[in-house]
Design a protein around this motif. Structure first.
Motif, PDB file in Angstrom:
ATOM      1  N   ILE A   1       0.803  -1.237   0.000  1.00  0.00           N
ATOM      2  CA  ILE A   1       0.000   0.000   0.000  1.00  0.00           C
ATOM      3  C   ILE A   1       0.831   1.280   0.000  1.00  0.00           C
ATOM      4  CG2 ILE A   1      -2.051  -1.067   1.031  1.00  0.00           C
ATOM      5  CD1 ILE A   1      -1.094   0.134   3.757  1.00  0.00           C
ATOM      6  N   GLY A   2       2.159   1.147  -0.082  1.00  0.00           N
ATOM      7  CA  GLY A   2       3.029   2.330  -0.195  1.00  0.00           C
ATOM      8  C   GLY A   2       2.818   3.332   0.918  1.00  0.00           C
ATOM      9  N   LYS A   3       2.505   4.571   0.523  1.00  0.00           N
ATOM     10  CA  LYS A   3       2.442   5.678   1.500  1.00  0.00           C
ATOM     11  C   LYS A   3       1.171   5.661   2.355  1.00  0.00           C
ATOM     12  CE  LYS A   3       6.294   7.690   0.438  1.00  0.00           C
ATOM     13  NZ  LYS A   3       7.041   8.745  -0.061  1.00  0.00           N
ATOM     14  N   GLN A   4       0.268   4.728   2.090  1.00  0.00           N
ATOM     15  CA  GLN A   4      -0.886   4.605   2.998  1.00  0.00           C
ATOM     16  C   GLN A   4      -0.440   4.050   4.353  1.00  0.00           C
ATOM     17  OE1 GLN A   4      -3.204   2.757  -0.535  1.00  0.00           O
ATOM     18  NE2 GLN A   4      -4.463   2.445   1.280  1.00  0.00           N
ATOM     19  N   LEU A   5       0.767   3.508   4.393  1.00  0.00           N
ATOM     20  CA  LEU A   5       1.302   3.018   5.669  1.00  0.00           C
ATOM     21  C   LEU A   5       2.061   4.154   6.334  1.00  0.00           C
ATOM     22  CD1 LEU A   5       2.076   0.712   7.689  1.00  0.00           C
ATOM     23  CD2 LEU A   5       4.189   0.485   6.364  1.00  0.00           C
ATOM     24  N   VAL A   6       1.748   4.374   7.620  1.00  0.00           N
ATOM     25  CA  VAL A   6       2.513   5.344   8.403  1.00  0.00           C
ATOM     26  C   VAL A   6       3.271   4.561   9.473  1.00  0.00           C
ATOM     27  CG1 VAL A   6       2.415   7.400   9.852  1.00  0.00           C
ATOM     28  CG2 VAL A   6       0.713   7.074   8.041  1.00  0.00           C
ATOM     29  N   CYS A   7       4.606   4.525   9.346  1.00  0.00           N
ATOM     30  CA  CYS A   7       5.424   3.837  10.342  1.00  0.00           C
ATOM     31  C   CYS A   7       5.855   4.850  11.393  1.00  0.00           C
ATOM     32  CB  CYS A   7       6.701   3.281   9.723  1.00  0.00           C
ATOM     33  SG  CYS A   7       6.437   2.161   8.366  1.00  0.00           S
ATOM     34  N   VAL A   8       5.737   4.459  12.656  1.00  0.00           N
ATOM     35  CA  VAL A   8       6.208   5.343  13.726  1.00  0.00           C
ATOM     36  C   VAL A   8       7.359   4.644  14.446  1.00  0.00           C
ATOM     37  CG1 VAL A   8       5.595   6.531  15.869  1.00  0.00           C
ATOM     38  CG2 VAL A   8       3.919   6.363  14.023  1.00  0.00           C
ATOM     39  N   HIS A   9       8.533   5.255  14.396  1.00  0.00           N
ATOM     40  CA  HIS A   9       9.695   4.694  15.093  1.00  0.00           C
ATOM     41  C   HIS A   9       9.985   5.578  16.298  1.00  0.00           C
ATOM     42  CE1 HIS A   9      13.381   2.604  15.878  1.00  0.00           C
ATOM     43  NE2 HIS A   9      14.108   3.687  15.706  1.00  0.00           N
ATOM     44  N   VAL A  10       9.763   5.006  17.487  1.00  0.00           N
ATOM     45  CA  VAL A  10       9.978   5.773  18.720  1.00  0.00           C
ATOM     46  C   VAL A  10      11.376   5.468  19.254  1.00  0.00           C
ATOM     47  CG1 VAL A  10       9.183   6.139  21.089  1.00  0.00           C
ATOM     48  CG2 VAL A  10       7.510   5.653  19.283  1.00  0.00           C
ATOM     49  N   ASN A  11      12.197   6.486  19.332  1.00  0.00           N
ATOM     50  CA  ASN A  11      13.509   6.300  19.957  1.00  0.00           C
ATOM     51  C   ASN A  11      13.367   6.648  21.433  1.00  0.00           C
ATOM     52  OD1 ASN A  11      16.106   6.245  20.854  1.00  0.00           O
ATOM     53  ND2 ASN A  11      16.924   7.676  19.327  1.00  0.00           N
ATOM     54  N   HIS A  12      13.356   5.607  22.282  1.00  0.00           N
ATOM     55  CA  HIS A  12      13.173   5.850  23.718  1.00  0.00           C
ATOM     56  C   HIS A  12      14.512   6.000  24.440  1.00  0.00           C
ATOM     57  CE1 HIS A  12      13.971   1.653  23.605  1.00  0.00           C
ATOM     58  NE2 HIS A  12      12.746   1.182  23.776  1.00  0.00           N
ATOM     59  N   GLY A  13      15.572   6.080  23.662  1.00  0.00           N
ATOM     60  CA  GLY A  13      16.883   6.299  24.282  1.00  0.00           C
ATOM     61  C   GLY A  13      17.520   5.016  24.767  1.00  0.00           C
ATOM     62  N   LEU A  14      16.791   3.896  24.646  1.00  0.00           N
ATOM     63  CA  LEU A  14      17.287   2.632  25.182  1.00  0.00           C
ATOM     64  C   LEU A  14      17.576   1.646  24.053  1.00  0.00           C
ATOM     65  CD1 LEU A  14      14.595   2.606  27.999  1.00  0.00           C
ATOM     66  CD2 LEU A  14      16.986   3.252  28.267  1.00  0.00           C
TER      67      LEU A  14
END
Ligand code: XMP
Length: 328
Positions: free
Chosen positions: A60-73
């Protein structure tokens, strides 16, 4: 009601051809389920969420929103790798959230391991929820659930437990690898063209380095751990057969060291780091592999020479039981 039983007719995915067939099937299924709606995914950079992300980008290309959370760990280089692979190479819609200060401020002074896990898990959900609210028109939530997560009562993906999201954020789930075992997910990841460093990544706990920075996390000790861990992974990673899991731990005590200033010996207190490597099938029991002494010495020399504040390197030979794999 979701079907959560792997169909008996489903072949084990052991070859690139079987992976390819699985991928084609899933691309069609994802397109049929999602239509032209948007899908949100928490992308940790682990094998499972990375394979799901790669599948969805293809479908689905750009219909996907990936969220990468950098929690510092996270380990050294991990956020950069996620950005490189997904934003730069796959052209995915990736939201990178630098939440390092939020997590470390919340964790300051907290030494109880379960309390640390709770804080990390709850904060993760909070950050993810905030990002979800910023996105318009999300209808689905993709998850890297794999079959053992369904069949085993003690799931290790507690930090992904988005069941904690509030009611107005209850999305329909997209779980394309939920009937796969880990080895099958890796075969699919390879067929999708993901880098080996991602596909063969060793297991890494959700709370990350948080449970390896023993006791109350401080930034200086956490940075020392991250650097030492990168050295341990690099050196042990060169062995012809790598252990199932190998990493570094930094206890919250110091011990005496000696350094020479202008030819004069001076005693000082420094951190110790612990090298840990284990072999296991199911993480319920674990043995300790033999690591050549020369490799341990290389690790020692590199850590002592380059990691500020560390003056001692220890090798943990404890098996599980009685010692758990992680120190906390
Ligand atoms: P233990 O320390 O219990 O670890 O022998 C067994 C396996 O589980 C991983 N582990 C975790 N994974 N969240 C996770 O996602 C956690 O809180 C957690 N604690 C341990 C550990 O790395 C090992 O592979």
């Amino acid at each position: 009601m979701q079907n959560n039983v792997r169909p008996e007719t489903m072949k084990r995915i052991t070859t690139p051809a079987l992976a390819q067939a699985f991928i084609e099937e899933q691309l069609a299924a994802i397109k049929a389920q999602v239509g032209d709606k948007k899908v949100l995914l928490a992308l940790s950079g682990g094998v499972d969420s990375s394979v799901v992300a790669a599948l969805l980008v293809k479908a689905i290309g750009k219909q996907l929103v990936c969220v990468h959370v950098n929690h510092g760990l996270l380990r050294k280089g991990e956020p950069e790798q996620v950005i490189r692979v997904f934003r730069d190479e796959l052209d995915a819609n990736l939201v990178y959230v630098d939440a390092v200060d939020r997590f470390l401020d919340k964790l300051a002074g907290v030494s109880d391991p379960e309390q640390k896990r709770k804080i990390i898990g709850a904060e993760f959900i909070r950050v993810f929820e905030e990002e979800a609210r910023k996105q318009e028109g999300i209808a689905f939530l993709a998850q890297g659930t794999i079959y053992p997560d369904i069949t085993e009562s003690v799931g290790v993906k507690a930090h992904h437990n988005v069941g904690g999201l509030p009611e107005d954020l209850q999305f329909e789930l997209v779980e394309p690898v939920k009937f796969l075992y880990k080895d099958e997910v890796r075969v699919v990841g390879k067929a999708l063209g993901l880098p080996d460093a991602m596909v063969y990544r060793q297991p890494f706990p959700g709370p990350g380095l948080g449970v390896r920075c023993v006791g109350a996390i401080t930034r200086d000790r956490l940075e020392a751990l991250r650097e030492a861990d990168a050295i341990v992974r690099e050196e042990i990673g060169k062995l012809p057969e790598t252990p199932w899991q190998y990493f570094c731990v930094i206890p919250d005590f110091q011990s005496t060291g000696i350094r020479y200033v202008d030819g004069k010996g001076e005693r000082y207190m420094g951190w110790a780091v612990v090298v840990r490597a284990v072999n296991t099938v199911d993480a319920v029991t674990a043995t300790v592999p033999e690591i050549p002494f020369s490799v341990l010495c290389t690790i020692r020399d590199r850590i002592i020479a380059t990691v500020p504040g560390v003056n001692r390197v220890l090798w943990d030979v404890s098996e599980k039981p009685v010692a758990t794999i992680e120190w906390e």
